[in-house]
Design an enzyme around this catalytic site. Structure first.
Site, PDB file in Angstrom:
ATOM      1  N   GLY A  65      58.152 -73.057 -46.902  1.00  0.00           N
ATOM      2  CA  GLY A  65      58.469 -71.591 -47.351  1.00  0.00           C
ATOM      3  C   GLY A  65      58.823 -72.354 -49.006  1.00  0.00           C
ATOM      4  O   GLY A  65      58.831 -73.374 -49.274  1.00  0.00           O
ATOM      5  N   GLY A 114      58.366 -73.115 -42.380  1.00  0.00           N
ATOM      6  CA  GLY A 114      57.519 -71.776 -42.436  1.00  0.00           C
ATOM      7  C   GLY A 114      56.015 -71.608 -42.171  1.00  0.00           C
ATOM      8  O   GLY A 114      55.823 -71.198 -40.944  1.00  0.00           O
ATOM      9  N   GLU A 137      63.569 -80.616 -41.899  1.00  0.00           N
ATOM     10  CA  GLU A 137      64.412 -79.666 -42.587  1.00  0.00           C
ATOM     11  C   GLU A 137      66.126 -80.398 -43.014  1.00  0.00           C
ATOM     12  O   GLU A 137      66.413 -80.089 -43.916  1.00  0.00           O
ATOM     13  CB  GLU A 137      65.052 -78.141 -42.391  1.00  0.00           C
ATOM     14  N   ASP A 145      64.807 -74.634 -38.901  1.00  0.00           N
ATOM     15  CA  ASP A 145      64.315 -72.887 -38.507  1.00  0.00           C
ATOM     16  C   ASP A 145      63.046 -72.599 -38.202  1.00  0.00           C
ATOM     17  O   ASP A 145      62.235 -72.498 -36.764  1.00  0.00           O
ATOM     18  CB  ASP A 145      64.884 -72.417 -40.194  1.00  0.00           C
TER      19      ASP A 145
END
Length: 345
Positions: A65, A114, A137, A145
Site C-alpha cells: 500500500g 496490500g 510489516e 494485515d
C-alpha cells in the site's frame, strides 16, 4: 478515472491492471476505492464470468500500500481520518474473499502487503518464477494485515507464523507449497494465458496447458523445523528453539525476528494465535482494531522513516527489547477502537 488502475472487458473476463509500475504498483486510496466499485459493478454483469488481476511491468504484481502518504499526512499534523485507507482496504479484502465469481490473480514479481490483500483471497493465485511473496510489516513497526490474520495461521507447519514474524520471503516453489499460490506458470506464457482466460468457460481447463512444477524452496525444505519452532507458546520460546538449532536457516530466522519492532512482533504473534479460530470477517475486524491503535503510536512512523524516508535502515524501536513491551499496552491493540469496529457482519 485515474490511470493508476485500469479496467477492461475482454471476452468473458473483467481485466484489472494495477498500473503504477514505477511505484511497483503500490495501492493508493483511490485505487482501492475504484477496484471496490468496479467489482461491485461486474458482480451483477452477466457478460463477466470471472475477474483477472495483473500488475503492470515485470518487477511487481503489487508491492504493498501507499503508506508514505500516511506518513506525510501525520508529519503535516493531519491526524484525522488516517484509518480511512485501511478501513476501505480491509472492506475490499472482504469483498474479494466473498466474491461470487472466480477471481484470478496473475502474480509476476513482488507481491507484498496490500498486493497480497488483492490476490491471496481470490479463488486462483497463479504465480510465475518471478514471484516473491513477503509480509514485511514487522520491519516497519506495523503488522501483517490485509487478511494475514486469516490466511497466515492456516498455512502448513506454522509457515505463515514464520512469515509473519520474520518477514520471510517465498519464491514460486515455496509459495505454491504453502498455499499462497494455487498454480505455477512460466512468465513467458502469461500473454497466452491471458488470451485463453478471455474466452475460458472452464478455468481449470484453460490453465492446464500452462502449468509447471517449480523447484522446492528453502521454506519447503525446512517445514518440519519451522513447525517445531513456531508452534511455541511465546516469542521468547520461538527464539529459544531457533537458537538451539544448528541450521543456517534457523539462525537467519532468529536474527531476522530480533531485527524487527519488538512491539510489532508480539502483536503479530498474538494475532496469529487468535486468527486460526476466527472467520474471515472476524479477522478483518481484529485487524482494524490493531491498525486503529497503531496509527496513534510512533513505531509505524519510525519504521517508515527508516525504510522509506531517510532510508538509513536503522529504526529506533521503542521499546527496543521484547521483555520491555508492557502486557497491558499490548492488550490495548486488540480492543474496540473509539470510532467503533469495522462494519462487517
Amino acid at each position: 478515472m485515474s490511470d493508476d488502475i485500469l479496467f477492461e472487458k475482454r471476452g468473458h473476463a473483467g481485466f484489472v491492471t494495477l498500473n503504477r509500475p514505477k511505484a511497483l504498483n503500490a495501492l493508493s486510496f483511490d485505487m482501492v476505492r475504484a477496484l471496490a466499485r468496479q467489482l461491485t459493478e461486474w458482480e451483477s454483469d452477466p457478460q463477466i464470468a470471472h475477474i483477472v488481476v495483473t500488475g503492470a511491468g515485470d518487477k511487481a504484481f503489487c508491492a504493498g500500500g501507499d503508506i508514505r502518504s500516511i506518513y506525510d499526512a501525520r508529519q503535516a499534523g493531519e491526524t484525522e481520518g488516517l484509518s480511512a485507507f485501511f478501513r476501505d482496504e480491509y472492506l475490499l479484502n472482504a469483498q474479494i474473499k466473498a466474491y461470487p465469481k472466480p477471481y484470478i490473480a496473475l502474480i509476476n514479481g513482488i507481491v507484498m502487503g496490500g498486493g497480497v490483500g488483492v490476490s491471496v483471497h481470490g479463488t486462483h493465485r497463479i504465480g510465475t518464477e518471478k514471484t516473491m511473496f513477503a509480509m514485511p510489516e514487522t520491519g516497519i513497526g506495523f503488522f501483517p494485515d490485509v487478511g494475514g490474520t486469516y490466511f497466515l495461521p492456516r498455512m502448513p507447519k506454522k509457515s505463515g507464523v514464520y512469515c509473519a514474524l520474520s518477514a520471510g520471503r517465498l519464491k514460486q516453489g515455496d509459495a505454491l507449497a504453502t498455499g499462497v499460490l494455487t498454480h505455477a506458470v512460466s512468465a513467458d506464457s502469461l500473454a497466452d494465458l491471458e488470451a485463453s482466460l478471455e474466452t475460458a468457460t472452464d478455468i481449470g481447463a484453460a490453465l492446464a496447458p500452462f502449468l509447471v512444477t517449480p523447484e522446492r524452496g528453502p521454506v519447503s525444505e525446512h517445514l518440519e523445523e519451522i513447525g517445531k519452532a513456531f508452534s511455541a507458546e511465546s516469542v521468547e520460546e520461538v527464539l529459544n528453539r531457533l537458537d538451539a538449532s544448528d541450521t543456517e536457516f534457523a539462525q537467519k530466522a532468529a536474527a531476522a525476528i530480533r531485527g524487527k519492532s519488538p512491539t510489532s512482533v508480539l502483536i503479530a504473534f498474538e494475532q496469529m494465535k487468535r486468527g486460526g479460530d476466527l472467520s474471515f470477517n472476524e479477522c478483518m475486524k481484529l485487524e482494524y482494531r490493531i491498525v486503529s491503535r497503531i496509527l496513534q503510536g510512533t513505531e509505524f512512523y519510525e519504521g517508515i522513516r527508516a525504510v522509506l524516508v531517510d532510508k538509513d535502515q536503522n529504526p529506533n524501536w521503542t521499546p527496543s527489547q521484547f521483555g520491555q513491551v508492557d502486557s497491558a499496552d499490548l492488550a490495548s491493540y486488540f480492543e474496540e477502537p473509539q470510532g467503533g469496529d469495522l462494519p462487517l457482519a
